[in-house]
Design an enzyme around this catalytic site. Structure first.
Site, PDB file in Angstrom:
ATOM      1  N   ARG A 125       4.552   6.207  -9.145  1.00 45.19           N
ATOM      2  CA  ARG A 125       3.472   6.080  -8.526  1.00 45.19           C
ATOM      3  C   ARG A 125       3.374   7.269  -7.365  1.00 45.19           C
ATOM      4  O   ARG A 125       2.298   7.583  -6.759  1.00 45.19           O
ATOM      5  CB  ARG A 125       3.511   4.776  -7.442  1.00 45.19           C
ATOM      6  N   CYS A 133       6.014  -4.406 -10.905  1.00 52.60           N
ATOM      7  CA  CYS A 133       6.422  -4.161 -12.033  1.00 52.60           C
ATOM      8  C   CYS A 133       7.853  -4.912 -12.462  1.00 52.60           C
ATOM      9  O   CYS A 133       8.226  -5.412 -13.656  1.00 52.60           O
ATOM     10  CB  CYS A 133       6.756  -2.567 -12.278  1.00 52.60           C
ATOM     11  N   ASP A 177       6.886   1.791 -13.081  1.00 55.11           N
ATOM     12  CA  ASP A 177       7.741   2.399 -12.164  1.00 55.11           C
ATOM     13  C   ASP A 177       8.689   1.402 -11.634  1.00 55.11           C
ATOM     14  O   ASP A 177       8.467   0.095 -11.099  1.00 55.11           O
ATOM     15  CB  ASP A 177       6.840   2.796 -10.867  1.00 55.11           C
ATOM     16  N   CYS A 180       8.314  -0.423  -8.182  1.00 51.88           N
ATOM     17  CA  CYS A 180       7.203  -1.040  -8.104  1.00 51.88           C
ATOM     18  C   CYS A 180       7.441  -2.700  -8.039  1.00 51.88           C
ATOM     19  O   CYS A 180       7.776  -3.153  -9.303  1.00 51.88           O
ATOM     20  CB  CYS A 180       6.112  -0.879  -9.077  1.00 51.88           C
TER      21      CYS A 180
END
Length: 253
Positions: free
Chosen positions: A167, A143, A137, A140
């Site tokens: 998410r 991430c 994502d 995120c």
């Protein structure tokens, strides 16, 4: 009904502990075939469980029930006794997690069905020594931290193959931003820009596999990002540093 096993379901199943007595009686009543109506018997609080498949387990008379959520539980032939948890085989003192082995195989098979053109791939310039599928994502933080290390992973021969997992669901900003990435002429550049917090221009309304990949992630019981799937099907939830990931892939020599 949500089957990430809700608190009410978990409480119900806790009361239906699979005891030694049940195992003994089940062994006596062992059946060669999976009962045809077992899936329909699996009803909790008046609602049917979202069963994907029912198979025999190594225990006589006990059946492995795979839910659409990616979870696995075990049942007797009538669906009256349920056990939530992993099944282990004590192989000469070595405990083998049979449930996780099955889930790993399932993840590998599912990911084989996802064509490269529906993903965002960062390939090494030279030999590809391993491929890691990553549900991601762009909103995120971890991430983004993982993506900063993708160039180093590529240098080590590790290909990163991104799949979408918004998410906040398909109505959130993450889903819209992921759609802009997949709609871009250059997805890898768009992914990097988005992971750096840059606002992407362009459409988010082209046809994308975002929703399909989100559903796939949920089917694998993914609950957050990043979620890394190694070549053997092992799932690693969360950020993993380069050196550790390289070691987990057996590439540290």
């Amino acid at each position: 009904m949500s089957m990430s096993l809700s608190s009410s379901l978990r409480a119900l199943l806790t009361g239906a502990v699979l005891s030694g007595a049940m195992l003994t009686s089940a062994a006596c009543a062992a059946q060669d075939d999976v009962p045809a109506d077992l899936a329909s018997r699996l009803v909790v609080n008046g609602q049917s469980m979202p069963v994907r498949a029912v198979e025999k387990s190594p225990l006589p008379g006990i059946y492995e029930v795979q839910l659409e959520s990616g979870q696995t539980l075990y049942s007797d032939g009538e669906g009256k006794y349920l056990l939530v948890g992993d099944l282990y085989h004590n192989d000469d003192g070595n405990m083998v997690n049979l449930t996780e082995q099955k889930q790993q195989q399932h993840r590998v098979e599912l990911l084989k069905q996802v064509p490269d053109e529906e993903t965002v791939v960062f390939r090494p310039a030279g030999e590809v020594k391993a491929v890691v599928n990553v549900f991601t994502d762009t909103t995120c933080p971890y991430c983004r931290k993982f993506h900063e290390e993708v160039p180093e992973l590529n240098k080590r021969g590790i290909e990163v193959r991104y799949l979408a997992f918004p998410r906040a669901g398909m109505e959130g900003e993450g889903a819209r931003e992921l759609s802009r990435v997949w709609c871009s002429d250059n997805r890898s550049e768009a992914m990097t820009a988005a992971k750096k917090g840059k606002k992407l221009k362009g459409t988010a309304s082209c046809e994308t596999p975002i929703e399909k990949q989100f559903a796939l992630g949920k089917q694998m019981a993914i609950q957050g990002t990043p979620a890394l799937i190694l070549p053997d099907g092992r799932m690693i939830p969360g950020y993993v540093p380069v050196d550790r990931l390289t070691s987990m892939l057996g590439l540290d020599n």
